[in-house]
Design an enzyme around this catalytic site. Sequence first.
Site, PDB file in Angstrom:
ATOM      1  N   GLU A 175       0.839  -1.210   0.000  1.00 16.47           N
ATOM      2  CA  GLU A 175       0.000   0.000   0.000  1.00 16.47           C
ATOM      3  C   GLU A 175       0.874   1.261   0.000  1.00 16.47           C
ATOM      4  OE1 GLU A 175      -3.209  -0.179   2.899  1.00 16.47           O
ATOM      5  OE2 GLU A 175      -4.080  -1.903   1.871  1.00 16.47           O
ATOM      6  N   GLU A 196      -5.099  -8.563  -0.422  1.00 17.41           N
ATOM      7  CA  GLU A 196      -5.867  -8.188   0.778  1.00 17.41           C
ATOM      8  C   GLU A 196      -7.314  -8.014   0.363  1.00 17.41           C
ATOM      9  OE1 GLU A 196      -4.480  -5.198   3.548  1.00 17.41           O
ATOM     10  OE2 GLU A 196      -2.384  -5.693   3.116  1.00 17.41           O
TER      11      GLU A 196
HETATM   12  O1  AHR Z   1      -5.298  -5.818   6.962  1.00 11.80           O
HETATM   13  C1  AHR Z   1      -5.193  -4.653   7.701  1.00 11.80           C
HETATM   14  C2  AHR Z   1      -4.493  -3.549   6.952  1.00 11.80           C
HETATM   15  O2  AHR Z   1      -5.284  -3.150   5.872  1.00 11.80           O
HETATM   16  C3  AHR Z   1      -3.176  -3.884   6.333  1.00 11.80           C
HETATM   17  O3  AHR Z   1      -2.123  -3.792   7.223  1.00 11.80           O
HETATM   18  C4  AHR Z   1      -3.040  -2.834   5.276  1.00 11.80           C
HETATM   19  O4  AHR Z   1      -2.218  -3.252   4.212  1.00 11.80           O
HETATM   20  C5  AHR Z   1      -4.478  -2.547   4.888  1.00 11.80           C
HETATM   21  O5  AHR Z   1      -4.742  -1.204   4.851  1.00 11.80           O
END
Ligand code: AHR
Length: 666
Positions: A197, A314
Amino acid sequence: MKKKTLVATIFLVLHLNSAFSQSKMNVATIEAGKSKYQISRYIYSHFSEHLGNCIYDGLWVGENSPVPNIKGIRTDVAQALKRIKVPALRWPGGCFADEYHWKDGIGPKNQRPKMINTNWGGVTENNSFGTHEFMELCAQLGCEPYISGNLGSGTVQEMSQWVEYLNSDNESPMTGIRQSNGREKSWGVKFWGVGNESWGCGGRMKPGYYSDKALNYSSFLKNYGDNQLKLIAVGPNGDDYKWTKEVMQEIGNKFWGIALHYYTNHGASATNFKEDEWFKVLKSTLKMEELIANHSAIMDTYDANKRIALVVDEWGTWYNTEPGTNPGFLFQQNSLRDALVAGINLNIFNNHCDRVKMTAIAQIVNVLQSVILTKGEKMVLTPTYYVYDLYKVHQDATMVPTKLECENYIFKGEKIPALNISTSIDNNGKMHISICNLNAVKAVPLTCDLKGFSISSISGQLLTASQINSFNSFENPENLSVKLFSDFTYYKEKINVQLPPHSVVMLEVLGNQTIPDKSIVLKNIARGLNYKLFKGEWTKLPDFNSLNSVKEGIVSGMEIPSEIIGNNFGLEFYGYIKIDKAGMYNFKLTSDDGAKLFIDREEIIDNDGSHAMIEQQGSTLLSKGFHLIRSTYFQHGGGSGYKLSYSSEYIDYQSLSEDLLYHSVN
Ligand code: AHR
């Protein structure tokens, strides 16, 4: 009536055409003959972060814990995760990854420096779970490690040394430290994330700046021995199409994959909800389909051969944390609604497996949409866990294109499709159809029209509950689990199934695939394939038919003849492949630079372009007998290589042996 006659009568009622009236509204057309792409097992991967109780207490308790463990890793959790066949595990974050300095997590535990986990609750991280512990966890789970390197606050040297520490067997400073920490041989880590990210917690970068930085880092991440890194670039946040476009344009072709993050965000309770919030969450989940279609379309413009993977590393639900827990720990319960979210997303990923080659639900234990929750010695398997258990049959199976026409689920004037589906055929020829009924209150009938697959028997499994917000708690851990399901009938190539409201169903269909006979009768043949050598400088495969070869001959196997070396040449292999048993055949073509594979004049694999050693897969149904086989390849500059392997119901991946390949003789 005698017992035997009664049984026979029931059988007839169930299976005769007269009793079989198909659903008019809801039809899934399942094109068994049009299967081509494999569903990568890595679509079923998971994510673990130093966040809340994911690592500590969730996965790892330490050797001295009263909780049963092997080398500090919880035995109950490891066993449960092995059951769902976790193929890869991402670590150490997430946002945590861009503050993590790996050297703090090696060596004697009492000498490891502490740090503050600024992203997640401001707690002290003592680094007792580090590289060796993570690699031990992966070994116990039998999964591939996927490491997220620190691009945000680390250095190029730090990241490149981590790769060396993990993957080198040369005598070197990093190898020496690893050996003094008790690990003689390298681990051979393949999946490597270059940042996380970077548009947000990973450094608030713009796509152009990230691309420059990632390219710079990636040039110092080396391949050691035979191990080839699969580098994964930071991709877009949800529908940030600008990010995808720029990163693809700038650096796409230097990476194995690009990561998309999309959460089904919903600032409300994980379990205390009614139908309106059920509907909202499922509607927002379906956005994944649109995101993948749109990002894939952008990727197609830079990578028509779908060489670069879309890695959704994610995804999942993100609710309000459970009352009384640390808000920075992102701990939430997991209800039947989450099972539907998982089932829908996994169906979407399966259906897009030509581009989506890996995904990771967030997160594996105790954080967001977990498959497992723990509390002290207790462990709960969530409804999401049961979806992974049901869907594991899709791992590495061949996706079957499935066209769904179905009624809508209408709630307060808004509508979404009531059903969601994906289909695959595994290496043993078994078909699996996973179907979600999104409608909270209504059973929905569906007719599956199997094209090219005649059914001999079906069995079913079901995940549902009396209430849409039912969940497994530490007090009642077996409230929801998978049950046998038999509310279906079938006749020839059609199945009628009655899907209970709010449910996930998995059908296993045994039968025979109709295999079109494209074999050819040959008279005068001999072992080996024809080959032609061409000279020229290309960055894409040319049309060899319009070129004059400089040499021709026979090769015993599909390999570059040893005397052909150097750059700027092209090769064409052609002849026949002998198939002894009819069935689905899977091929893997790995080449540097481009190559293609054709069977019976149909393109099976397109691995074209100027690139490093890259693998592409394709599948086709083959009848018994001889089939035309042709493969083209070119070498431009730099490294070179060509490798073709195949597998089927009867054999694991291997090279095409000499007794399979033939050419015509006059
Ligand atoms: O999964 C929780 C968080 O969500 C992670 O650390 C991040 O990459 C995302 O914003």
